[in-house]
Design a protein around this motif. Sequence first.
Motif, mmCIF file in Angstrom:
data_model
loop_
_atom_site.group_PDB
_atom_site.id
_atom_site.type_symbol
_atom_site.label_atom_id
_atom_site.label_comp_id
_atom_site.label_asym_id
_atom_site.label_seq_id
_atom_site.Cartn_x
_atom_site.Cartn_y
_atom_site.Cartn_z
ATOM 1 N N THR A 205 0.804 -1.222 0.000
ATOM 2 C CA THR A 205 0.000 0.000 0.000
ATOM 3 C C THR A 205 0.839 1.275 0.000
ATOM 4 O O THR A 205 0.288 2.369 0.083
ATOM 5 C CB THR A 205 -0.925 0.021 1.227
ATOM 6 O OG1 THR A 205 -0.128 -0.009 2.420
ATOM 7 C CG2 THR A 205 -1.872 -1.171 1.207
ATOM 8 N N ARG A 245 -1.871 4.241 0.975
ATOM 9 C CA ARG A 245 -3.318 4.096 1.158
ATOM 10 C C ARG A 245 -3.546 2.786 1.897
ATOM 11 O O ARG A 245 -3.801 1.735 1.273
ATOM 12 C CB ARG A 245 -4.034 4.118 -0.185
ATOM 13 C CG ARG A 245 -5.549 4.288 -0.048
ATOM 14 C CD ARG A 245 -6.229 4.506 -1.390
ATOM 15 N NE ARG A 245 -7.665 4.690 -1.224
ATOM 16 C CZ ARG A 245 -8.270 5.845 -1.042
ATOM 17 N NH1 ARG A 245 -7.550 6.949 -1.027
ATOM 18 N NH2 ARG A 245 -9.567 5.920 -0.881
ATOM 19 N N PRO A 246 -3.437 2.813 3.241
ATOM 20 C CA PRO A 246 -3.528 1.575 4.009
ATOM 21 C C PRO A 246 -4.873 0.873 3.897
ATOM 22 O O PRO A 246 -4.954 -0.345 4.065
ATOM 23 C CB PRO A 246 -3.257 2.036 5.451
ATOM 24 C CG PRO A 246 -3.507 3.510 5.449
ATOM 25 C CD PRO A 246 -3.163 3.978 4.087
ATOM 26 N N ASP A 247 -5.952 1.637 3.621
ATOM 27 C CA ASP A 247 -7.272 1.042 3.401
ATOM 28 C C ASP A 247 -8.084 1.989 2.539
ATOM 29 O O ASP A 247 -7.597 3.039 2.117
ATOM 30 C CB ASP A 247 -7.979 0.747 4.738
ATOM 31 C CG ASP A 247 -8.056 1.960 5.647
ATOM 32 O OD1 ASP A 247 -8.514 3.025 5.179
ATOM 33 O OD2 ASP A 247 -7.647 1.859 6.828
ATOM 34 N N ASP A 248 -9.336 1.628 2.303
ATOM 35 C CA ASP A 248 -10.164 2.434 1.410
ATOM 36 C C ASP A 248 -10.499 3.801 1.981
ATOM 37 O O ASP A 248 -10.905 4.703 1.237
ATOM 38 C CB ASP A 248 -11.460 1.683 1.092
ATOM 39 C CG ASP A 248 -11.226 0.457 0.228
ATOM 40 O OD1 ASP A 248 -10.165 0.415 -0.441
ATOM 41 O OD2 ASP A 248 -12.077 -0.448 0.222
ATOM 42 N N ASP A 249 -10.337 3.985 3.294
ATOM 43 C CA ASP A 249 -10.767 5.223 3.934
ATOM 44 C C ASP A 249 -9.631 6.190 4.251
ATOM 45 O O ASP A 249 -9.890 7.353 4.568
ATOM 46 C CB ASP A 249 -11.519 4.911 5.237
ATOM 47 C CG ASP A 249 -12.787 4.105 4.997
ATOM 48 O OD1 ASP A 249 -13.401 4.294 3.932
ATOM 49 O OD2 ASP A 249 -13.146 3.288 5.858
ATOM 50 N N ARG A 298 -8.812 11.265 5.650
ATOM 51 C CA ARG A 298 -9.673 10.147 6.030
ATOM 52 C C ARG A 298 -11.067 10.380 5.474
ATOM 53 O O ARG A 298 -11.692 11.424 5.716
ATOM 54 C CB ARG A 298 -9.742 9.986 7.541
ATOM 55 C CG ARG A 298 -10.676 8.848 7.977
ATOM 56 C CD ARG A 298 -10.604 8.575 9.462
ATOM 57 N NE ARG A 298 -11.562 7.557 9.881
ATOM 58 C CZ ARG A 298 -11.388 6.257 9.750
ATOM 59 N NH1 ARG A 298 -10.259 5.806 9.201
ATOM 60 N NH2 ARG A 298 -12.297 5.399 10.152
#
Length: 677
Positions: A205, A245-249, A298
């Motif tokens: 990521t 981008r560690p996750d979608d948020d 975020r």
Amino acid sequence: MMKLKSCFCGITATALLALSEAAPMAYAAVANEYFDLDLNQLMNITITSVAKRDQQLVDAPAAVFVITQEDIRRSGVTTIPDALSMAPGIQVAQISASKWSISSRGFAGFTSNKLLVLIDGRSVYSPAYSGVFWDAQNTLLEDIDRIEVIRGPGGTLWGANAVNGVINIITKNAETTQGGLVRASFGGEGAWSLAGRYGGRLSETTFARLYLSADQFGGNRLAESEADGNDSWHPTQVGFRMDGRPDDDNEWTLQGDLYENEGDQWVIPYWTSSSPYYSTLDDDFDAKGGNILGRWRRELSPDQAITFKAYYDYNKRQDAVFNLEFSTLDLDLQYETPIGARQKLTMGTGYRSVQGDFDETYQVNLPDRNDSLYSVFIQDEINMVENRVWLTLGTKYEYNDYTGSEWQPSAKLLWKPAENHTLWGSVAHAVRTPSIVEQYGRVLMARYPVYMGGVYVGAGSLNFIGNQDYDSEEVNAYEFGYRWQALRNLSFDLALFYNDYDEVYTVFPEQSNLDVNSTFVNAQSGNGKGFELAMDWQPRTWLSFALAYSYLETDLTTEAWVGTQAGSDWVAKSAPKNQFSLRSSLALADDWRLNLWLRYVDQVSCRNTVNLLGDPVTIDDYYVFNANLIWSPSENLELMLAGQNLFDSGQLRYLSEYQTPATEVEPLVYGKITWRF
């Protein structure tokens, strides 16, 4: 500076180690993402500078122009200032090899002070004299994603000093710059440029890149002379960027640069304390600095987000005139949320601390300063008629240590009467707050012997003196625009404006013994009006044209108690009435492309300390013709042969108002090779 350098070097070393261990990603394509877009798609490019959030260009209620990476590549420009020449309404005039006058809608000069310039949202506007040291802005051109150029006030979102425009230089996400790039160019007058960049994946990521660039720009020649202008310029810069981008948020960015900038210069006139007072100094300048910026965003929901940005910026400049050092800490928090189905609310708050340290020279004296700026803003976009009419209302409040409280409201209306037609109007108030020199400084403008009755009685000085009662300059701006996508391959963008200026600065001279002290005062008012047109036409898939035209009239009046109207007349004529640009790109074959660029700039008036009390110098109108031929024998290799200023053997384009002699820009032919791997 040592703390910043240690931090920067530590981050860079860590990233370099990780990149060297990571398996390099396969190089995907040479072409920029904009290369294959038709004009309809280009009108829907996502921009961020108008609303301080993502929106399509066609939906922006402002006079905005986007310079894409492909525009930069095809133009053959070698500096950011040259790239800005593509935008309508922006005056770009080279003063020397390392100095420019860049302004929007008038008020031109080396110390142009009504245009806010940002790089990835980091202000590069100098608090010392309210302008930009353009020689210090050397972001790698290949790393620029786009340059968003807004003509007109941007104070509601970006704050003070965005009076006549905002330029936001936006670099690419590290994920889009994977693999390696090496670029080298060589030209006449000893000019050369070397740059390298490498990007890799640090984790599933996280992506990063490193770059290094070094340039040598040959000097101009003195106007009306074959003599060397003694203004060669050698900038070097290194930097990095990491995106995750560690996750979608959640997504984050960490980036930074270090630079060292050296050059030669004549200081003319160079004033001394003893006879003959007037002299010429063969000088050099040394500018160095660095910055580090972090951003975290975020997504709280599809239409709701919070963004935090922080940066630290350090700059130091030393020469015979300026010895200054600045440290800036900036914190910014922004929140976006919908209100019901038809409103988008954006609000935020910010804090900035600027510490300035100055060593006095005989020419300039500025006090050490530690200033703070506090701000809050709110903007609400209301869809009044579904998918037809939008009303945007907003204001920004700032508190600064120079003028206290400042409000900068705006109201914008956008109407889409039919498909491919957009009308917009705007009313806005913006301010330019004083700089350190205008409230607290002393600048020596002349030194002279004084005689009474034929007897020498001493030496006098003409000084510009700061005034603690000097207030903010103001503008009330009225704009109207129309965008029309006439055909899929033909588009028009028109902006009309009327700016009402008040409290504009000038100087009030007063005799003090043998000296004349000219104090900064708010004693000019007037207006600027005109229009700007941009047109894009792609009659064939292999042929495109981009036209830009701007017209400007400025009328200023000085209050009678100051004693002269000459300053207002000169300022009004410092920017050209007419500017024209036509770019053409022709694909000769699959691997050959010819790019041509013709510019016209109307005459301007300039004044500097060589002839401070005389009439302004009129610089004739001129044409600039650039051409380049690009050969791409493979998807990874590109060769360019380019020529700049091919119509003229030497052009005087502008004259700095302060201690820089008139120099002429000579033709330049250079070759460039770019290899991606």
